[in-house]
Design an enzyme around this catalytic site. Structure first.
Site, short mmCIF file in Angstrom:
data_model
loop_
_atom_site.label_atom_id
_atom_site.label_comp_id
_atom_site.label_asym_id
_atom_site.label_seq_id
_atom_site.Cartn_x
_atom_site.Cartn_y
_atom_site.Cartn_z
N SER A 1 33.39 -51.95 -59.11
CA SER A 1 34.73 -51.33 -59.19
C SER A 1 35.77 -51.93 -57.94
CB SER A 1 34.73 -49.84 -58.89
OG SER A 1 35.80 -49.11 -58.45
N TYR B 1 31.63 -42.45 -53.19
CA TYR B 1 31.60 -42.98 -54.36
C TYR B 1 31.63 -44.60 -54.36
CZ TYR B 1 33.27 -44.96 -58.78
OH TYR B 1 33.22 -46.06 -59.84
N LYS C 1 28.72 -47.88 -55.14
CA LYS C 1 28.84 -49.17 -55.82
C LYS C 1 28.70 -50.48 -55.01
CE LYS C 1 30.20 -47.28 -59.72
NZ LYS C 1 29.40 -47.54 -60.90
N LEU D 1 45.59 -41.32 -63.07
CA LEU D 1 46.90 -41.38 -63.53
C LEU D 1 47.21 -41.11 -64.95
CD1 LEU D 1 49.76 -41.39 -62.77
CD2 LEU D 1 49.78 -43.89 -63.01
P1 NAD Z 1 32.58 -41.68 -67.74
O1 NAD Z 1 32.02 -40.56 -66.91
O2 NAD Z 1 33.25 -41.59 -69.01
O3 NAD Z 1 31.10 -42.51 -68.37
C1 NAD Z 1 30.00 -42.40 -67.76
C2 NAD Z 1 28.82 -41.98 -68.67
O4 NAD Z 1 27.54 -41.84 -67.86
C3 NAD Z 1 29.06 -40.65 -69.25
O5 NAD Z 1 28.73 -40.47 -70.53
C4 NAD Z 1 27.97 -39.72 -68.55
O6 NAD Z 1 27.55 -38.73 -69.31
C5 NAD Z 1 26.93 -40.74 -68.39
N1 NAD Z 1 26.03 -40.49 -67.08
C6 NAD Z 1 26.42 -40.25 -65.92
N2 NAD Z 1 25.14 -39.93 -65.28
C7 NAD Z 1 24.13 -40.31 -65.99
C8 NAD Z 1 22.68 -40.12 -65.95
N3 NAD Z 1 22.32 -40.02 -64.60
N4 NAD Z 1 21.93 -40.36 -66.93
C9 NAD Z 1 22.57 -40.70 -68.13
N5 NAD Z 1 23.80 -40.84 -68.19
C10 NAD Z 1 24.59 -40.30 -67.39
O7 NAD Z 1 32.99 -42.77 -67.00
P2 NAD Z 1 33.69 -44.32 -67.15
O8 NAD Z 1 35.30 -44.35 -66.84
O9 NAD Z 1 33.48 -44.70 -68.49
O10 NAD Z 1 32.84 -45.46 -66.21
C11 NAD Z 1 31.80 -46.06 -66.42
C12 NAD Z 1 31.25 -46.98 -65.44
O11 NAD Z 1 32.35 -47.56 -64.81
C13 NAD Z 1 30.95 -45.81 -64.03
O12 NAD Z 1 29.75 -46.88 -63.47
C14 NAD Z 1 32.24 -45.97 -63.14
O13 NAD Z 1 31.81 -45.80 -62.05
C15 NAD Z 1 32.65 -47.29 -63.60
N6 NAD Z 1 34.19 -47.43 -62.91
C16 NAD Z 1 35.19 -46.70 -63.75
C17 NAD Z 1 36.17 -47.00 -63.17
C18 NAD Z 1 37.27 -46.03 -64.16
O14 NAD Z 1 38.36 -45.94 -63.53
N7 NAD Z 1 37.04 -45.33 -65.15
C19 NAD Z 1 36.71 -47.82 -62.75
C20 NAD Z 1 35.77 -48.60 -61.99
C21 NAD Z 1 34.43 -48.39 -62.21
C1 WQD Z 2 46.29 -44.42 -59.70
C2 WQD Z 2 47.62 -44.37 -59.23
C3 WQD Z 2 47.62 -42.54 -57.33
C4 WQD Z 2 46.94 -39.42 -60.23
C5 WQD Z 2 40.58 -44.68 -59.12
C6 WQD Z 2 39.22 -44.88 -58.12
C7 WQD Z 2 38.79 -46.43 -58.23
C8 WQD Z 2 38.44 -46.73 -59.79
C9 WQD Z 2 39.81 -46.48 -60.43
C10 WQD Z 2 36.06 -46.01 -60.40
C11 WQD Z 2 47.46 -43.96 -57.59
C12 WQD Z 2 48.68 -42.35 -58.61
C13 WQD Z 2 47.32 -40.59 -59.64
C14 WQD Z 2 48.16 -38.42 -59.82
C15 WQD Z 2 49.43 -40.14 -59.04
N1 WQD Z 2 37.57 -45.96 -60.32
N2 WQD Z 2 48.47 -40.78 -59.01
N3 WQD Z 2 49.19 -38.69 -59.45
O1 WQD Z 2 42.87 -44.36 -57.18
O2 WQD Z 2 43.84 -46.68 -57.95
O3 WQD Z 2 41.35 -45.84 -58.56
O4 WQD Z 2 40.21 -44.93 -60.37
O5 WQD Z 2 35.62 -46.85 -59.72
O6 WQD Z 2 37.39 -46.50 -57.46
O7 WQD Z 2 39.69 -44.70 -56.81
O8 WQD Z 2 43.04 -44.71 -59.72
O9 WQD Z 2 44.25 -43.44 -61.50
O10 WQD Z 2 43.52 -42.12 -59.46
O11 WQD Z 2 45.43 -43.29 -59.25
O12 WQD Z 2 50.42 -40.39 -58.38
O13 WQD Z 2 47.83 -37.16 -60.57
O14 WQD Z 2 48.30 -43.12 -59.61
O15 WQD Z 2 47.95 -42.30 -56.11
O16 WQD Z 2 48.57 -44.73 -56.85
P1 WQD Z 2 42.85 -45.29 -58.42
P2 WQD Z 2 44.00 -43.31 -60.09
#
Ligand code: NAD
Ligand code: WQD
Length: 340
Positions: free
Chosen positions: A127, A151, A155, A202
């Site tokens: 991330s 969190y 990562k 967001l």
């Molecule tokens: P999500 O929560 O929708 O998907 C994660 C999935 O993993 C879920 O289906 C959950 O049930 C499953 N899971 C969690 N723990 C588990 C375990 N111990 N065993 C088996 N299954 C398990 O999340 P996402 O948004 O699809 O994110 C996927 C990956 O990408 C995560 O590693 C997250 O940290 C990373 N990531 C997400 C974002 C984001 O903003 N969505 C940004 C950067 C990185």
């Molecule tokens: C985006 C922008 C908020 C909600 C997070 C994690 C990051 C990655 C992606 C997993 C920001 C603003 C949000 C709301 C708002 N996840 N906002 N009102 O914080 O950039 O990243 O998700 O790895 O690690 O930190 O994403 O979607 O929460 O926010 O104004 O109700 O929207 O302040 O500027 P963020 P976000």
């Protein structure tokens, strides 16, 4: 040639489900492993409808060594894409042990099971959070790594663990993918982001206001040093992100090398840009008010994307308008997500 089998942990979740579609389209066979702690089994028939094939799903936990061994014994897995993790930044501050156990212990269990099974190709969901509050933007892969939440630590530690594994054993082939801000949904509108409870992110918040599930969006801070005072992020369409995983796997198999890349668009948009584009593209009203800053938010975060383009041959094709239309198509058709 027989299809390569890819074990997709967390494949029922938001990014994982879209990646399963992209894998099947690219000629890979996906096997999902998920414990449904943050997803819904209702995603499965929808994946089957989109891909026109039956999708294999194993219910199980990546922390469970015996369950992992059973999966590796049952399928001839060629590579693993590891999405399974807990991902709520705020919750991680309150429950750091849960995050370390699920995300770090879970990954070590998975890597050990892979080692036992002789599977050495691994794609990891990292991330942009590993860049903390970046010294400059756009952010390249060699920027300083530090994080501001438990969190984020999970990562960063997992990245370090993977680097140590590669040093200890030269047969690992690892793609570390640092995602920026995923948004949008599959163009069918039948799969998408389905957060439980109040959305942290967001885009699902905007779509839930538009569909009437929430009264108004609080915009966290209007006095940041950005063009309109609201924070700037690199929103990336989840289908582009999914395709990036296919390109990363192709790279591991083709080049026989490991790689660390950003997956973003390289373009930053403010919170107000997102709201305005959503309203323009969907015709829906989104009530909002500027509220206090949220602790831990950085003013601006967007990617330098040259490495993904040059190494993987991947770049994002979809723009903010596409993300808004596709996120809305999903939300409008599924106002309560997969639960109906
Ligand atoms: P999500 O929560 O929708 O998907 C994660 C999935 O993993 C879920 O289906 C959950 O049930 C499953 N899971 C969690 N723990 C588990 C375990 N111990 N065993 C088996 N299954 C398990 O999340 P996402 O948004 O699809 O994110 C996927 C990956 O990408 C995560 O590693 C997250 O940290 C990373 N990531 C997400 C974002 C984001 O903003 N969505 C940004 C950067 C990185
Ligand atoms: C985006 C922008 C908020 C909600 C997070 C994690 C990051 C990655 C992606 C997993 C920001 C603003 C949000 C709301 C708002 N996840 N906002 N009102 O914080 O950039 O990243 O998700 O790895 O690690 O930190 O994403 O979607 O929460 O926010 O104004 O109700 O929207 O302040 O500027 P963020 P976000």
């Amino acid at each position: 040639m027989a299809k390569k089998t890819i074990l997709v942990t967390g494949g029922a979740g938001y990014i994982g489900s879209h990646t399963v579609v992209a894998l099947e389209a690219a000629g890979y066979r996906a096997v999902i492993l998920d414990n449904f702690c943050n997803s819904h089994p209702g995603v499965l028939p929808r994946l089957e409808a989109i891909t026109g094939t039956s999708i294999t799903l194993e219910r199980g936990d990546v922390r469970d060594a015996a369950a992992l061994d059973a999966v590796f014994a049952k399928y001839k897995v060629d590579a693993v894409i590891h999405f399974a993790a807990l991902k709520a930044v705020g919750e991680s501050v309150k429950k750091p042990l849960d995050y370390f156990e699920n995300n770090i212990y879970g990954t070590t269990q998975l890597l050990k099971a892979m080692d036992r099974a002789g599977v050495k190709h691994f794609v990891f969901s990292s991330s942009a959070t590993v860049y903390g509050d970046p010294e400059s933007v756009p952010i390249d892969e060699n920027s300083k790594l530090w994080t501001m939440s438990p969190y984020g630590q999970t990562k960063l530690y997992t990245e370090e663990l993977l680097r140590d594994c590669m040093t200890a054993d030269a047969s690992w082939r690892v793609a570390i993918l640092r995602y920026f801000n995923p948004a949008g949904a599959h163009e069918s509108g039948s799969i998408g982001e389905d957060p439980s409870g109040i959305p942290n992110n967001l885009f699902p918040y905007i779509t839930q206001v538009a569909v009437g599930r929430r009264d108004r969006l609080g915009v966290f801070g209007g006095d940041y040093p950005t063009p309109d005072g609201t924070c700037v992020r690199d929103y990336i369409h989840v289908v582009d992100l999914a395709e990036g995983h296919v390109k990363a796997l192709d790279y591991l198999f083709r080049e026989d090398k490991s790689v660390t890349v950003n997956l973003g668009t390289g373009v930053g948009y403010s919170v107000l840009d997102c709201i305005n584009t959503f309203v323009e593209q969907t015709g829906m009203a989104v009530a909002y008010e500027i509220v206090a800053r949220r602790a831990g938010d950085v003013p601006a975060c967007y990617a330098k994307v040259d490495a993904a383009r040059d190494l993987l041959g991947w770049e994002a094709k979809r723009n903010l308008a596409d993300m808004c239309r596709d996120a809305w198509r999903w939300q409008e058709a599924n106002p309560n997500g997969f639960a109906g």
